[in-house]
Motif scaffolding. Structure first.
Motif, mmCIF file in Angstrom:
data_model
loop_
_atom_site.group_PDB
_atom_site.id
_atom_site.type_symbol
_atom_site.label_atom_id
_atom_site.label_comp_id
_atom_site.label_asym_id
_atom_site.label_seq_id
_atom_site.Cartn_x
_atom_site.Cartn_y
_atom_site.Cartn_z
ATOM 1 N N PRO A 68 0.379 2.638 5.480
ATOM 2 C CA PRO A 68 0.936 2.174 4.197
ATOM 3 C C PRO A 68 2.271 1.476 4.405
ATOM 4 C CG PRO A 68 1.303 4.528 4.463
ATOM 5 C CD PRO A 68 0.471 4.101 5.628
ATOM 6 N N ASN A 69 2.633 0.618 3.440
ATOM 7 C CA ASN A 69 3.955 -0.015 3.471
ATOM 8 C C ASN A 69 5.027 0.921 2.934
ATOM 9 O OD1 ASN A 69 1.861 -2.318 2.241
ATOM 10 N ND2 ASN A 69 2.968 -2.928 4.084
ATOM 11 N N GLY B 38 1.316 5.355 0.320
ATOM 12 C CA GLY B 38 0.719 6.591 0.844
ATOM 13 C C GLY B 38 1.526 7.795 0.394
ATOM 14 N N ARG C 27 0.864 -1.186 0.000
ATOM 15 C CA ARG C 27 0.000 0.000 0.000
ATOM 16 C C ARG C 27 0.899 1.234 0.000
ATOM 17 N NH1 ARG C 27 -1.709 -3.051 4.022
ATOM 18 N NH2 ARG C 27 -0.987 -1.566 5.618
ATOM 19 N N SER D 142 -3.591 5.154 7.886
ATOM 20 C CA SER D 142 -3.857 4.154 6.845
ATOM 21 C C SER D 142 -2.791 3.071 6.786
ATOM 22 C CB SER D 142 -3.976 4.835 5.474
ATOM 23 O OG SER D 142 -2.732 5.420 5.100
ATOM 24 N N ASN E 77 -8.727 5.497 2.481
ATOM 25 C CA ASN E 77 -8.017 4.224 2.649
ATOM 26 C C ASN E 77 -9.009 3.095 2.870
ATOM 27 O OD1 ASN E 77 -8.320 3.551 5.634
ATOM 28 N ND2 ASN E 77 -7.464 5.606 5.777
ATOM 29 N N GLU E 78 -8.538 1.871 2.836
ATOM 30 C CA GLU E 78 -9.408 0.695 2.853
ATOM 31 C C GLU E 78 -10.214 0.594 4.140
ATOM 32 O OE1 GLU E 78 -9.021 -4.130 2.008
ATOM 33 O OE2 GLU E 78 -7.241 -2.931 2.480
#
Length: 625
Positions: free
Chosen positions: A170-171, A70, A68, A168, A93-94
């Protein structure tokens, strides 16, 4: 190392300028990278291409499918009708989207959709999402969750955008100037967060301490090419110098050979025609190599400020309040010639208010100021410059002065622009085509060209590239007038300021005899006891739909979490009490300043951890019976 991003043969032209030419690079899992380049050379353009907001002329960009991404933009977009909490929920975001769908299903009483989304909420650990949002917002000093984002300052809006990004999870984070408009303590918090986390990172920032402490890799965009340095900012500076030295040596060697080949090429055409074609080709290759030496772009200015008399600005007991809140209370000070002062304090603590009173733009409620007869203010304001966008760069300067006093000589407007890193080809570019950093640099020139002897710079470092910051620092160090700077750039403040005015936001101003790093070390060594107030209890998170005959029970994972928290809370409470005792003078051995600082930091961590666990325990206990 798992590859997160691959960029191959990327090329992009902006009008008649080529920003980058066939650049290729990759970023792997856990890599914390920074992109460094001059203003106007394509940093933000490249980030926008990586995130799909722009398309390259050629080349390909590939992200790993399982991550993911960001993106924190330099100027984030906000719906001004949203509250702070709504804006974070509206970040797309999810988890936020799943919560929104779940609440819509509850409203419509759609049983099938509720069951489906309940499993999804469990998988995403979304039940306490609102509480997690509030925790992150509180860490970023945003506590008015129902305040409209339209009423927030630039720094507060940046923090809301940052919270929306971090929640969110993110990676891969892509950050464009993340430290702009942030308070110094928030910058330090973000620095520590990124340094300790496993997040993969690509960012653009001019904050050199931030670069040095967070980054593992530096990518430099220079002359349309990308150079990779495996190390932090200090390593980059060292290796860049080596690269430039090698490039100059190669160019010098090429120029020496070129002189010999030029003699050969200048001979009669008949003689040259009998020579080998490869030598003619080699001549043109040498000609290109001779042009590749890096440009020397140092300021080395010796501008003479207008004469500054013995009396500069004397302040006698000034005070200022707004809406019943006192920002400046009974402050007195006498500025000296060639004095360099830094002003630090949280956003809203009164820094700009103090500057406006010094320049006479704002009258104090009490007290008065006396300004010396020879003082000529040069005031660089945060809001920047208002210029006719149809004007060219050189017209902006010549409208103020055709020539600039530079000590023993005068400079033309064109020479002045070149000294401040505007090459000849930029002089006739319209202001509307400048990047944000180039506009800020031009605004700075409109202040300096007036030849002031009392410079006031309110956040001058925002949006300026590192090369321009180096140039500005050298100028200020040699400036023979008085200087006041307000900046969140710790490196900049450390290099320029001889002492600090520290504003506490409640009217008090402390005159600290040192730079920001020295002040930070001193303040951490002071014993502090955190307030015992607990954060506002969060509103109930979205709950599963309860049947009339049954209430929600803890899941297996929640039951384990509940038991773990019950065991951990007494341990944390005992440690908190022990630290309080030690800091109160009951330690087994005398505390050194370093140990006091360590205990103070630990106290903050333990208190925050205990408060969070107590809140979570209360939430889970509702369903634990």
């Amino acid at each position: 190392m798992l590859n997160y991003l691959s960029v191959e043969n990327l090329t992009y032209d902006w009008g008649e300028f080529r920003l980058f030419d066939n650049i290729t690079f990759g970023i792997g899992e856990g890599q914390k990278s920074a992109l460094i380049a001059r203003n106007g050379t394509g940093k933000t353009t490249l980030l926008n291409m990586l995130t799909g907001r722009m398309q390259p002329d050629s080349g390909r960009i590939v992200f790993n499918d399982d991550i993911r991404v960001g993106y924190l933009e330099q100027s984030p977009y906000f719906n001004n009708e949203n509250t702070v909490l709504q804006q974070v929920f509206d970040c797309g975001n999810e988890v936020a989207d799943t919560i929104r769908d779940y609440e819509a299903a509850l409203f419509a009483n759609n049983t099938d959709q509720i069951l489906k989304l309940t499993d999804r909420m469990d998988a995403l650990n979304a039940w306490d999402y609102e509480q997690r949002i509030k925790q992150i917002l509180s860490q970023l000093h945003i506590n008015a969750f129902d305040q409209r984002v339209a009423t927030l300052s630039g720094g507060q809006q940046k923090r809301v955008a940052l919270a929306a990004l971090l929640i969110s999870e993110p990676n891969f984070l892509i950050l464009d100037e993340p430290t702009n408009h942030l308070d110094l303590d928030i910058i330090e918090w973000l620095e520590e967060y990124l340094r300790r986390s496993n997040i993969t990172l690509l960012m653009v920032t001019h904050d050199r301490y931030f670069l040095d402490r967070v980054c593992t890799d530096i990518y430099e965009l220079d002359n349309k090419q990308l150079y990779h340095y495996e190390g932090n900012y200090s390593y980059f500076i060292e290796k860049k110098q080596e690269r430039q030295d090698a490039s100059r040596a190669e160019a010098d060697k090429a120029r020496n050979l070129l002189r010999k080949e030029q003699d050969w090429m200048n001979r009669q055409p008949q003689a040259r025609a009998t020579k080998a074609q490869y030598r003619i080709d080699a001549y043109y290759d040498l000609k290109e190599k001779a042009k590749t030496a890096p440009e020397e772009r140092s300021l080395n200015l010796q501008f003479e400020a207008q004469r500054l008399g013995r009396k500069v600005v004397d302040i006698y007991g000034i005070s200022k309040s707004f809406d019943g809140r006192c920002l400046i209370n009974d402050f007195s000070y006498k500025f000296a010639p060639r004095e360099k002062v830094g002003i630090v304090g949280a956003n809203g603590s009164g820094k700009t208010t103090l500057l406006n009173m010094i320049t006479g733009a704002l009258a104090p409620d009490n007290g008065h100021l006396e300004v010396g007869d020879t003082v000529v203010f040069g005031y660089y304001r945060q809001e920047g410059i208002v210029v006719d966008d149809s004007k060219t760069v050189i017209e902006v300067i010549t409208d103020i002065a055709e020539q600039v006093n530079a000590g023993i000589k005068t400079m033309t407007a064109a020479q002045f622009l070149r000294y401040f890193l505007f090459p000849n080809e930029m002089h006739h570019v319209q202001v509307s085509k400048l990047s944000g950093g180039e506009r800020k640099r031009l605004y700075l020139l409109t202040i300096l060209v007036r030849n002031p002897n009392f410079l006031i710079l309110d956040e001058p470092t925002n949006d300026l590239d590192i090369l321009t910051l180096n140039v500005l620092e050298e100028y200020l160090l040699s400036f023979n007038g008085t200087v006041i700077i307000v900046s969140h750039d710790r490196f900049f403040v450390d290099k320029i300021a001889q002492h600090l005015f520290v504003l506490n936001g409640e009217g008090g101003i402390k005159d600290f005899p040192g730079n920001y790093s020295e002040y930070l070390a001193w303040s951490k060594a002071q014993p502090k006891v955190a307030p015992q107030t607990k954060p506002e209890a969060p509103k109930p998170a979205p709950q599963r739909q309860r049947q009339s005959s049954d209430r929600r029970r803890l899941t297996f994972a929640e039951r384990k979490e509940f038991e773990r928290i019950e065991a951990e809370m007494p341990v944390l409470a005992e440690r908190k009490q022990q630290i309080e005792s030690d800091l109160s003078g009951n330690a087994a051995e005398p505390l050194t300043p370093q140990r006091i600082a360590e205990l103070s930091e630990e106290y903050q961590r333990v208190s925050a951890d205990l408060d969070a666990k107590e809140m979570r325990w209360l939430e889970l206990s509702e369903f634990a019976g």
